[in-house]
Write a protein that holds these residues in place. Structure first.
Motif, mmCIF file in Angstrom:
data_model
loop_
_atom_site.group_PDB
_atom_site.id
_atom_site.type_symbol
_atom_site.label_atom_id
_atom_site.label_comp_id
_atom_site.label_asym_id
_atom_site.label_seq_id
_atom_site.Cartn_x
_atom_site.Cartn_y
_atom_site.Cartn_z
ATOM 1 N N CYS A 30 0.163 -15.297 7.940
ATOM 2 C CA CYS A 30 0.593 -14.070 7.261
ATOM 3 C C CYS A 30 -0.519 -13.527 6.374
ATOM 4 C CB CYS A 30 1.872 -14.312 6.468
ATOM 5 S SG CYS A 30 3.345 -14.387 7.527
ATOM 6 N N ALA A 31 -1.290 -14.404 5.722
ATOM 7 C CA ALA A 31 -2.427 -13.945 4.926
ATOM 8 C C ALA A 31 -3.447 -13.245 5.825
ATOM 9 C CB ALA A 31 -3.068 -15.120 4.199
ATOM 10 N N ASP A 32 -3.692 -13.798 7.014
ATOM 11 C CA ASP A 32 -4.639 -13.187 7.952
ATOM 12 C C ASP A 32 -4.123 -11.856 8.500
ATOM 13 O OD1 ASP A 32 -6.418 -15.263 7.571
ATOM 14 O OD2 ASP A 32 -5.905 -16.297 9.438
ATOM 15 N N VAL A 33 -2.825 -11.761 8.745
ATOM 16 C CA VAL A 33 -2.230 -10.500 9.198
ATOM 17 C C VAL A 33 -2.464 -9.425 8.140
ATOM 18 C CG1 VAL A 33 -0.022 -9.319 9.633
ATOM 19 C CG2 VAL A 33 -0.500 -11.501 10.740
ATOM 20 N N ASP A 34 -2.252 -9.768 6.871
ATOM 21 C CA ASP A 34 -2.458 -8.819 5.783
ATOM 22 C C ASP A 34 -3.926 -8.404 5.691
ATOM 23 O OD1 ASP A 34 -1.258 -7.527 3.286
ATOM 24 O OD2 ASP A 34 -2.957 -8.636 2.456
ATOM 25 N N LEU A 35 -4.838 -9.367 5.780
ATOM 26 C CA LEU A 35 -6.265 -9.060 5.745
ATOM 27 C C LEU A 35 -6.651 -8.126 6.896
ATOM 28 C CD1 LEU A 35 -9.080 -9.469 4.557
ATOM 29 C CD2 LEU A 35 -9.282 -11.519 5.989
ATOM 30 N N HIS A 36 -6.128 -8.399 8.083
ATOM 31 C CA HIS A 36 -6.404 -7.556 9.251
ATOM 32 C C HIS A 36 -5.934 -6.130 9.009
ATOM 33 C CE1 HIS A 36 -5.606 -5.924 13.330
ATOM 34 N NE2 HIS A 36 -6.736 -6.542 13.600
ATOM 35 N N ARG A 37 -4.774 -5.989 8.393
ATOM 36 C CA ARG A 37 -4.256 -4.642 8.106
ATOM 37 C C ARG A 37 -5.166 -3.900 7.134
ATOM 38 N NH1 ARG A 37 2.248 -5.925 7.553
ATOM 39 N NH2 ARG A 37 2.567 -6.383 9.757
ATOM 40 N N TRP A 38 -5.676 -4.595 6.101
ATOM 41 C CA TRP A 38 -6.602 -3.957 5.163
ATOM 42 C C TRP A 38 -7.879 -3.556 5.874
ATOM 43 C CZ3 TRP A 38 -5.828 -1.878 0.617
ATOM 44 C CH2 TRP A 38 -4.782 -2.330 -0.186
ATOM 45 N N MET A 39 -8.412 -4.435 6.703
ATOM 46 C CA MET A 39 -9.690 -4.173 7.363
ATOM 47 C C MET A 39 -9.603 -3.075 8.411
ATOM 48 S SD MET A 39 -11.182 -8.023 7.545
ATOM 49 C CE MET A 39 -12.834 -7.536 8.003
ATOM 50 N N ASN A 40 -8.411 -2.804 8.921
ATOM 51 C CA ASN A 40 -8.225 -1.760 9.926
ATOM 52 C C ASN A 40 -7.586 -0.505 9.344
ATOM 53 O OD1 ASN A 40 -9.239 -2.830 12.474
ATOM 54 N ND2 ASN A 40 -7.794 -4.477 12.035
ATOM 55 N N ASP A 41 -7.671 -0.365 8.030
ATOM 56 C CA ASP A 41 -7.178 0.823 7.320
ATOM 57 C C ASP A 41 -5.692 1.093 7.491
ATOM 58 O OD1 ASP A 41 -9.699 1.350 6.229
ATOM 59 O OD2 ASP A 41 -10.294 2.518 7.973
ATOM 60 N N ALA A 42 -4.900 0.046 7.740
ATOM 61 C CA ALA A 42 -3.457 0.231 7.793
ATOM 62 C C ALA A 42 -2.906 0.436 6.380
ATOM 63 C CB ALA A 42 -2.781 -0.974 8.443
ATOM 64 N N TYR A 43 -3.615 -0.100 5.392
ATOM 65 C CA TYR A 43 -3.256 0.093 3.996
ATOM 66 C C TYR A 43 -4.314 0.989 3.367
ATOM 67 C CZ TYR A 43 -0.566 -4.332 4.431
ATOM 68 O OH TYR A 43 0.283 -5.328 4.797
ATOM 69 N N ALA A 44 -3.918 1.713 2.359
ATOM 70 C CA ALA A 44 -4.869 2.544 1.626
ATOM 71 C C ALA A 44 -4.404 2.662 0.186
ATOM 72 C CB ALA A 44 -4.982 3.924 2.250
ATOM 73 N N ILE A 45 -5.336 2.759 -0.720
ATOM 74 C CA ILE A 45 -5.027 2.975 -2.124
ATOM 75 C C ILE A 45 -5.159 4.470 -2.378
ATOM 76 C CG2 ILE A 45 -5.741 2.499 -4.489
ATOM 77 C CD1 ILE A 45 -6.776 -0.219 -3.431
ATOM 78 N N ALA A 46 -4.104 5.048 -2.926
ATOM 79 C CA ALA A 46 -4.081 6.495 -3.149
ATOM 80 C C ALA A 46 -5.158 6.915 -4.145
ATOM 81 C CB ALA A 46 -2.712 6.913 -3.664
ATOM 82 N N GLY A 47 -5.713 8.055 -3.921
ATOM 83 C CA GLY A 47 -6.729 8.589 -4.820
ATOM 84 C C GLY A 47 -7.031 10.021 -4.456
ATOM 85 N N GLU A 48 -7.939 10.585 -5.189
ATOM 86 C CA GLU A 48 -8.353 11.957 -4.928
ATOM 87 C C GLU A 48 -9.153 12.006 -3.629
ATOM 88 O OE1 GLU A 48 -7.663 14.739 -6.794
ATOM 89 O OE2 GLU A 48 -6.349 13.402 -7.910
ATOM 90 N N PRO A 49 -8.979 13.058 -2.829
ATOM 91 C CA PRO A 49 -9.781 13.202 -1.620
ATOM 92 C C PRO A 49 -11.262 13.340 -1.974
ATOM 93 C CG PRO A 49 -7.985 14.806 -1.665
ATOM 94 C CD PRO A 49 -8.005 14.124 -2.996
ATOM 95 N N VAL A 50 -12.109 12.795 -1.132
ATOM 96 C CA VAL A 50 -13.555 12.861 -1.347
ATOM 97 C C VAL A 50 -14.160 13.636 -0.192
ATOM 98 C CG1 VAL A 50 -15.659 11.497 -1.609
ATOM 99 C CG2 VAL A 50 -13.501 10.633 -2.510
ATOM 100 N N ASP A 51 -15.011 14.622 -0.517
ATOM 101 C CA ASP A 51 -15.628 15.402 0.546
ATOM 102 C C ASP A 51 -16.857 14.670 1.095
ATOM 103 O OD1 ASP A 51 -18.024 16.207 -0.977
ATOM 104 O OD2 ASP A 51 -16.637 17.452 -2.117
#
Length: 69
Positions: A30-51
């Motif tokens: 499960c830790a590896d599944v979570d890491l894989h999701r982070w590395m493949n941009d399945a998760y994102a931290i909200a922030g201001e758009p960057v040009d």
């Protein structure tokens, strides 16, 4: 009155009780599944758009995005 042991929070991936060795997960899988999701941009931290221009200027200053072989 005796205190009851603290119940482990559920694993955020599968919902089973978390194990101390892999907290907050229940297993290495499960830790590896979570890491894989982070590395493949399945998760994102909200922030201001960057040009793109801002990204270009940052990469020149810090060396990010430039591979040295």
């Amino acid at each position: 009155m005796a205190q009851q042991p603290k119940q482990a929070a559920p694993c955020p991936i599968c919902g089973k009780p978390a194990k101390a060795a892999y907290e907050p997960f229940c297993s290495k899988r499960c830790a590896d599944v979570d890491l894989h999701r982070w590395m493949n941009d399945a998760y994102a931290i909200a922030g201001e758009p960057v040009d793109e221009e801002s990204l270009s200027s940052l990469s020149g200053e810090t060396g990010w995005g430039t591979a040295k072989h």
